[in-house]
Design an enzyme around this catalytic site. Sequence first.
Site, PDB file in Angstrom:
ATOM      1  CE  LYS A  60      -3.977   1.708   2.648  1.00 13.22           C
ATOM      2  NZ  LYS A  60      -4.308   2.018   4.048  1.00 13.22           N
TER       3      LYS A  60
HETATM    4  C1  E4P Z   1      -7.550   2.578   4.773  1.00 13.27           C
HETATM    5  O1  E4P Z   1      -7.026   2.147   3.785  1.00 13.27           O
HETATM    6  C2  E4P Z   1      -7.268   3.924   5.294  1.00 13.27           C
HETATM    7  O2  E4P Z   1      -5.955   4.042   5.722  1.00 13.27           O
HETATM    8  C3  E4P Z   1      -8.243   4.264   6.399  1.00 13.27           C
HETATM    9  O3  E4P Z   1      -9.539   3.915   5.993  1.00 13.27           O
HETATM   10  C4  E4P Z   1      -8.170   5.715   6.817  1.00 13.27           C
HETATM   11  O4  E4P Z   1      -9.222   5.968   7.714  1.00 13.27           O
HETATM   12  P1  E4P Z   1      -9.281   7.274   8.635  1.00 13.27           P
HETATM   13  O5  E4P Z   1      -9.571   8.446   7.774  1.00 13.27           O
HETATM   14  O6  E4P Z   1     -10.380   6.975   9.608  1.00 13.27           O
HETATM   15  O7  E4P Z   1      -7.934   7.362   9.314  1.00 13.27           O
END
Ligand code: E4P
Length: 212
Positions: free
Chosen positions: A83
């Site tokens: 990622k």
């Molecule tokens: C997932 O891939 C993301 O990192 C995550 O959903 C971010 O969420 P947040 O905005 O609640 O930190």
Amino acid sequence: MKIWLDSADPAEIKKAVEAGLCDGVTTNPSLIAKAGGDNATIIPKIVEVCDAPVLAETLSIDADGIVSEGKELAKISSNVVVKIPMAWDSLIAVKRLSQEGIPTAVTLIFNATQALLAARSGATYIAPFVGRREDISEEGAQAIAEMVDVYQLHGLPTELIVASIRGPLQVKQAALAGAHGVTVPFGVLKQMAEHPLTAAGIAKFLADAGKG
Ligand code: E4P
């Protein structure tokens, strides 16, 4: 539509797996830190409880660094997806990793042009953030719908995993827009199973059966 767990907590991921509701897991540096470790210590524990793609995020900002970090992460398990936060160097890294057969997910996507570039560079997945847009009073669901439209109109194979979900309504909007998946915190997954009339109905049935 795929349901991913937005978590780095193996115990709650296991609970979602038990319910057949874990098509994959998304982590990020904040969630990994909250779980009390780093990618090297936490990702193997997640892979143990969930036999599905697990997104592990890189911290490097230059293409060479992202590629070498990504290759190390990919060695943990064939289920690991690298990622990478959206940036120009990230697109170079996505291209290079995908040429080597390593799956990637581009994260911190906020609009359709970013989504288009990530797909064209060869990302397996993108993680468009809905909650963080709405946190600053920007429209979220419409942005997701536009990204879905762009991918469908141009036959792009990259999957959208709608991320930064704050509640069930955003999940419904992502589903109606035709997103391939959503990634939800465990609390939101539980909320999705609930309705006050369901709870009231169960209580009444039990009471009428003399078991309330
Ligand atoms: C997932 O891939 C993301 O990192 C995550 O959903 C971010 O969420 P947040 O905005 O609640 O930190």
